[in-house]
Design a protein around this motif. Structure first.
Motif, mmCIF file in Angstrom:
data_model
loop_
_atom_site.group_PDB
_atom_site.id
_atom_site.type_symbol
_atom_site.label_atom_id
_atom_site.label_comp_id
_atom_site.label_asym_id
_atom_site.label_seq_id
_atom_site.Cartn_x
_atom_site.Cartn_y
_atom_site.Cartn_z
ATOM 1 N N LEU A 152 49.323 24.438 41.235
ATOM 2 C CA LEU A 152 48.845 25.063 40.008
ATOM 3 C C LEU A 152 47.679 24.262 39.443
ATOM 4 N N SER A 153 46.761 24.970 38.805
ATOM 5 C CA SER A 153 45.620 24.303 38.177
ATOM 6 C C SER A 153 45.340 24.979 36.837
ATOM 7 N N PHE A 154 45.125 24.148 35.796
ATOM 8 C CA PHE A 154 44.843 24.669 34.459
ATOM 9 C C PHE A 154 43.573 24.024 33.919
ATOM 10 N N SER A 155 42.711 24.847 33.363
ATOM 11 C CA SER A 155 41.466 24.355 32.783
ATOM 12 C C SER A 155 41.335 24.864 31.353
ATOM 13 N N ASP A 156 41.340 23.934 30.404
ATOM 14 C CA ASP A 156 41.221 24.259 28.974
ATOM 15 C C ASP A 156 42.228 25.325 28.545
ATOM 16 N N LYS A 157 43.490 25.103 28.910
ATOM 17 C CA LYS A 157 44.548 26.049 28.565
ATOM 18 C C LYS A 157 45.460 25.466 27.497
ATOM 19 N N ASN A 158 45.877 26.319 26.558
ATOM 20 C CA ASN A 158 46.876 25.904 25.573
ATOM 21 C C ASN A 158 48.212 25.688 26.276
ATOM 22 N N LEU A 159 49.022 24.808 25.689
ATOM 23 C CA LEU A 159 50.347 24.567 26.263
ATOM 24 C C LEU A 159 51.158 25.859 26.308
ATOM 25 N N VAL A 176 58.854 26.069 23.692
ATOM 26 C CA VAL A 176 58.197 24.985 22.960
ATOM 27 C C VAL A 176 58.564 25.142 21.486
ATOM 28 N N GLN A 177 59.237 24.142 20.923
ATOM 29 C CA GLN A 177 59.782 24.279 19.577
ATOM 30 C C GLN A 177 58.753 24.056 18.473
ATOM 31 N N ASP A 178 57.662 23.405 18.792
ATOM 32 C CA ASP A 178 56.674 23.064 17.776
ATOM 33 C C ASP A 178 55.417 23.910 17.951
ATOM 34 N N ASN A 182 52.198 23.954 20.803
ATOM 35 C CA ASN A 182 51.784 25.131 21.570
ATOM 36 C C ASN A 182 50.268 25.251 21.666
ATOM 37 N N LYS A 183 49.564 24.750 20.641
ATOM 38 C CA LYS A 183 48.106 24.907 20.577
ATOM 39 C C LYS A 183 47.351 23.793 21.296
ATOM 40 N N VAL A 184 48.057 22.769 21.741
ATOM 41 C CA VAL A 184 47.403 21.655 22.426
ATOM 42 C C VAL A 184 46.742 22.154 23.715
ATOM 43 N N THR A 220 59.707 19.538 23.116
ATOM 44 C CA THR A 220 59.504 19.084 21.732
ATOM 45 C C THR A 220 58.505 17.935 21.703
ATOM 46 N N LYS A 221 58.005 17.645 20.492
ATOM 47 C CA LYS A 221 57.147 16.480 20.297
ATOM 48 C C LYS A 221 57.982 15.217 20.501
#
Length: 223
Positions: A152-159, A176-178, A182-184, A220-221
């Motif tokens: 898998l490869s992700f480029s500039d993707k939100n969590l 994802v609880q926080d 999610n926006k990271v 979680t964080k």
């Protein structure tokens, strides 16, 4: 086995990865335990486990790998498979992803007649109340999908986007609880990894943690 033994118990809420002296890999689910020698014997590689573990065994035709659990004995030469066998349970099961294994009941004479051989996509269940082994030739592989190695490869993707792909790819539920988490955004090249290894990469990269709650992976964080 060597007289010096290492006893490992997973008291966390996540999966622990352990590399054995022969470079075989064992993933211990929460509450699982593993006992293994500092150095394996020349004739065989023997370990003891309880709970649920996934094994990726280094091939060595001259040194079979033997797993003793509460109800069954599983013998392999080089393969990947999951064993679930708890002391307080009345059953045990083995499901094979790659390679070939043999399974026998605990206490049985180690003769060929006592062993049941399994190939990929086959499983076996031990029913303690009947003291019998039941083989299933077309096993439901969805329960071991998290152990598939994928690229898998992700480029500039939100969590949140990454988690959606992971949930689909590994046929599991990840939450994802926080909302801020999610926006990271991240970039990641995840080559030839299974889901527990992917989660370890995310833990290190994004300073998060996870635990397993009724087969749901909760992210979680990190405190």
């Amino acid at each position: 086995m060597s007289s010096q033994q290492i006893h490992l118990v997973n008291k966390t809420g996540f999966i622990i990865k352990k590399i054995l002296p022969d470079q075989s890999v064992v993933y211990l689910n929460p509450q699982a335990s593993l006992t293994y020698p500092v150095e394996f014997k020349k004739a065989s590689r023997e370990v003891i486990m309880e709970g649920e573990c996934f094994f990726e065994i280094t091939k060595n035709p001259n040194q079979p790998f033997i797993i003793n659990s509460n109800h069954i004995i599983t013998k392999v030469w080089g393969t990947s498979f999951r064993i679930s066998d708890s002391k307080d349970g009345s059953s045990a099961n083995v499901i094979v992803v790659t390679g070939k294994v043999s399974v026998s009941k605990k206490g049985a004479n180690r003769k060929s007649d006592d062993e049941v051989f399994l190939l990929p996509k086959e499983s076996i269940v031990f029913k303690g109340n009947k003291n019998l082994l039941y083989k299933e030739k077309h096993a439901d592989m969805s329960s071991v999908a998290i152990w598939n190695h994928v690229d898998l490869s992700f480029s500039d993707k939100n969590l949140s986007e990454i988690v959606k792909v992971l949930s689909s790819e590994f046929n599991t539920v990840i939450k994802v609880q926080d909302e801020e988490l999610n926006k990271v955004v991240m970039n990641a090249d995840l080559t030839d990894l299974n889901l527990p290894d992917v989660l370890e990469v995310l833990k290190a990269s994004l300073n998060l943690e996870y635990h397993i709650d009724n087969d749901i992976i909760v992210v979680t964080k990190k405190n």
